[in-house]
Design a protein around this motif. Structure first.
Motif, mmCIF file in Angstrom:
data_model
loop_
_atom_site.group_PDB
_atom_site.id
_atom_site.type_symbol
_atom_site.label_atom_id
_atom_site.label_comp_id
_atom_site.label_asym_id
_atom_site.label_seq_id
_atom_site.Cartn_x
_atom_site.Cartn_y
_atom_site.Cartn_z
ATOM 1 N N ALA A 92 0.580 -2.879 -1.766
ATOM 2 C CA ALA A 92 1.389 -1.876 -1.070
ATOM 3 C C ALA A 92 2.847 -1.920 -1.489
ATOM 4 O O ALA A 92 3.556 -0.917 -1.365
ATOM 5 C CB ALA A 92 1.282 -2.089 0.443
ATOM 6 N N PHE A 93 3.300 -3.068 -1.973
ATOM 7 C CA PHE A 93 4.710 -3.217 -2.312
ATOM 8 C C PHE A 93 5.092 -2.283 -3.465
ATOM 9 O O PHE A 93 4.375 -2.122 -4.435
ATOM 10 C CB PHE A 93 5.018 -4.659 -2.701
ATOM 11 C CG PHE A 93 6.461 -4.877 -3.058
ATOM 12 C CD1 PHE A 93 7.438 -4.860 -2.074
ATOM 13 C CD2 PHE A 93 6.852 -5.060 -4.372
ATOM 14 C CE1 PHE A 93 8.778 -5.042 -2.382
ATOM 15 C CE2 PHE A 93 8.183 -5.249 -4.696
ATOM 16 C CZ PHE A 93 9.149 -5.233 -3.701
ATOM 17 N N GLY A 94 6.248 -1.655 -3.335
ATOM 18 C CA GLY A 94 6.775 -0.815 -4.397
ATOM 19 C C GLY A 94 6.372 0.646 -4.311
ATOM 20 O O GLY A 94 6.925 1.477 -5.043
ATOM 21 N N LEU A 95 5.428 0.978 -3.430
ATOM 22 C CA LEU A 95 5.051 2.380 -3.275
ATOM 23 C C LEU A 95 6.157 3.126 -2.545
ATOM 24 O O LEU A 95 6.806 2.595 -1.638
ATOM 25 C CB LEU A 95 3.743 2.496 -2.499
ATOM 26 C CG LEU A 95 2.523 1.837 -3.145
ATOM 27 C CD1 LEU A 95 1.320 1.937 -2.212
ATOM 28 C CD2 LEU A 95 2.212 2.471 -4.496
ATOM 29 N N ASN A 96 6.385 4.359 -2.920
ATOM 30 C CA ASN A 96 7.466 5.139 -2.309
ATOM 31 C C ASN A 96 7.221 5.400 -0.832
ATOM 32 O O ASN A 96 8.133 5.270 -0.002
ATOM 33 C CB ASN A 96 7.638 6.460 -3.070
ATOM 34 C CG ASN A 96 8.157 6.248 -4.465
ATOM 35 O OD1 ASN A 96 9.111 5.522 -4.684
ATOM 36 N ND2 ASN A 96 7.494 6.869 -5.435
ATOM 37 N N HIS A 97 5.991 5.786 -0.501
ATOM 38 C CA HIS A 97 5.661 6.117 0.888
ATOM 39 C C HIS A 97 4.151 6.072 1.006
ATOM 40 O O HIS A 97 3.439 6.807 0.322
ATOM 41 C CB HIS A 97 6.181 7.517 1.239
ATOM 42 C CG HIS A 97 6.254 7.790 2.706
ATOM 43 N ND1 HIS A 97 7.419 8.130 3.351
ATOM 44 C CD2 HIS A 97 5.304 7.770 3.677
ATOM 45 C CE1 HIS A 97 7.198 8.319 4.640
ATOM 46 N NE2 HIS A 97 5.913 8.100 4.854
ATOM 47 N N LEU A 98 3.647 5.185 1.858
ATOM 48 C CA LEU A 98 2.212 4.951 1.932
ATOM 49 C C LEU A 98 1.645 5.381 3.279
ATOM 50 O O LEU A 98 2.171 5.018 4.334
ATOM 51 C CB LEU A 98 1.922 3.464 1.724
ATOM 52 C CG LEU A 98 0.457 3.027 1.874
ATOM 53 C CD1 LEU A 98 -0.427 3.693 0.827
ATOM 54 C CD2 LEU A 98 0.344 1.499 1.789
ATOM 55 N N LEU A 99 0.548 6.127 3.225
ATOM 56 C CA LEU A 99 -0.311 6.405 4.375
ATOM 57 C C LEU A 99 -1.604 5.661 4.130
ATOM 58 O O LEU A 99 -2.345 5.978 3.187
ATOM 59 C CB LEU A 99 -0.567 7.909 4.515
ATOM 60 C CG LEU A 99 -1.671 8.330 5.496
ATOM 61 C CD1 LEU A 99 -1.356 7.878 6.914
ATOM 62 C CD2 LEU A 99 -1.893 9.846 5.444
ATOM 63 N N ALA A 100 -1.876 4.641 4.948
ATOM 64 C CA ALA A 100 -3.048 3.796 4.751
ATOM 65 C C ALA A 100 -4.098 4.071 5.807
ATOM 66 O O ALA A 100 -3.772 4.309 6.978
ATOM 67 C CB ALA A 100 -2.648 2.322 4.788
ATOM 68 N N PHE A 101 -5.355 3.990 5.400
ATOM 69 C CA PHE A 101 -6.471 4.141 6.313
ATOM 70 C C PHE A 101 -7.247 2.830 6.365
ATOM 71 O O PHE A 101 -7.686 2.311 5.339
ATOM 72 C CB PHE A 101 -7.404 5.266 5.864
ATOM 73 C CG PHE A 101 -6.794 6.635 5.937
ATOM 74 C CD1 PHE A 101 -6.302 7.126 7.136
ATOM 75 C CD2 PHE A 101 -6.695 7.436 4.808
ATOM 76 C CE1 PHE A 101 -5.728 8.391 7.214
ATOM 77 C CE2 PHE A 101 -6.127 8.704 4.868
ATOM 78 C CZ PHE A 101 -5.639 9.175 6.075
ATOM 79 N N GLY A 102 -7.394 2.264 7.604
ATOM 80 C CA GLY A 102 -8.160 1.042 7.772
ATOM 81 C C GLY A 102 -9.609 1.358 8.028
ATOM 82 O O GLY A 102 -9.987 2.519 8.185
ATOM 83 N N GLY A 103 -10.344 0.263 8.044
ATOM 84 C CA GLY A 103 -9.926 -1.093 8.215
ATOM 85 C C GLY A 103 -9.416 -1.407 9.622
ATOM 86 O O GLY A 103 -9.134 -0.544 10.439
ATOM 87 N N GLU A 104 -9.421 -2.706 9.904
ATOM 88 C CA GLU A 104 -8.972 -3.203 11.188
ATOM 89 C C GLU A 104 -7.450 -3.129 11.300
ATOM 90 O O GLU A 104 -6.740 -2.962 10.304
ATOM 91 C CB GLU A 104 -9.439 -4.634 11.368
ATOM 92 C CG GLU A 104 -8.853 -5.568 10.308
ATOM 93 C CD GLU A 104 -9.110 -7.017 10.603
ATOM 94 O OE1 GLU A 104 -8.216 -7.629 11.192
ATOM 95 O OE2 GLU A 104 -10.183 -7.535 10.206
#
Length: 297
Positions: free
Chosen positions: A97-109
């Protein structure tokens, strides 16, 4: 080029182009669920959310007119984890995840949020405010002897200095919890809004309170799908009755466009317990609403 019919839409989230870490906005799945304390299965959440998102590719936002597919958007696929090892998995997730401009993550717990916050704070150089939708406080020091289970994520985030607690608000809380957890959480300066308080108020009033708590400065959105009542999101590991309706969550989110969000996650979708895909669709729609906020901004 014509838009494909809904059932033939690409399986990348909203048809985003694949594997471009340099995009302004990235989507990624985080298929980790070995820290869950009830029903497992949220490792399959990211795929289910992507499939359900096909319903969101044919048109613009009905209120703002934003088309989030017009953003510089890329779907990175699934982050790698270390099988059976929570601390090692968190380290791998943080690295990806490091260094990404803007992250939308889907989990997962929900435990994956800790790694995502570590990466974000390392990149921007300061702690963030937090908008946290959930049925649970998630501020236990440990869960059944496991320090990094999904119910301890924000204890770690606060004690590690990733979050400014006085700029943190929890929305929809209603699950059983020990009084010491409430005392500790409030003692850090966190604002807690129970589901009952949300029901007795309006989305506009709740959103105003969120904006007051967060103020200016970088912010992060973490949306546990069990914030919604099981009638609207049965496909999750720790369902709790009395939760928010989908329209309440949408109504609050749509009024948070002035916040300086730097990233977001939607977690705890466990499709094996879903009914007619409604939980996956709810999660996909929350992600879509978030990207529409970014597009409007």
């Amino acid at each position: 080029m014509t838009t494909p019919v809904t059932f033939a839409a690409p399986h990348a989230f909203l048809g985003a182009r694949p594997h471009d870490r340099g995009a302004a906005f990235c989507v990624a799945g985080v298929p980790l669920d070995i820290g869950t304390t009830n029903r497992a299965g949220s490792r399959d959440g990211p795929r289910a959310i992507r499939v359900a998102a096909r319903m969101l590719t044919d048109g613009r936002h009905p209120v703002t007119g934003v088309d989030p597919t017009a953003l510089d958007l890329s779907d990175l696929g699934e982050f790698e984890i270390a099988l059976g090892d929570i601390p090692a998995s968190l380290a791998r997730i943080e690295e990806q995840a490091f260094g990404l401009n803007h992250l939308l993550a889907f989990g997962g717990e929900h435990g994956v949020t800790l790694a995502l916050l570590r990466a974000l704070v390392k990149r921007i150089g300061e702690p963030v405010g937090l908008v946290h939708f959930d049925a649970h406080l998630d501020t236990s020091e440990d869960n059944f002897g496991q320090r990094f289970a999904h119910g301890s994520v924000f204890w770690h985030a606060i004690t590690e200095g990733l979050i400014t607690p006085k700029r943190m608000i929890q929305i929809g809380i209603r699950a059983p919890a020990w009084p010491e957890m409430y005392d500790w959480t409030r003692g850090q300066g966190v604002t807690i809004l129970s589901a009952q308080e949300v029901h007795e108020s309006t989305p506009a009033a709740i959103a105003e309170q969120v904006r007051e708590v967060l103020g200016s400065g970088p912010a992060y959105l973490s949306f546990d799908i069990d914030c919604l009542d099981p009638a609207f999101a049965p496909g999750t590991g720790t369902p709790e009755i009395g939760g928010l309706a989908s329209w309440q969550a949408q109504g609050i989110l749509r009024r948070l466009g002035t916040l300086d969000f730097r990233g977001a996650d939607v977690v705890e979708v466990a499709p094996a317990y879903d009914v007619a895909e409604i939980t996956a669709l709810a999660a996909a729609t929350i992600g879509w609403e978030y990207l529409c906020l970014m597009g409007a901004r």
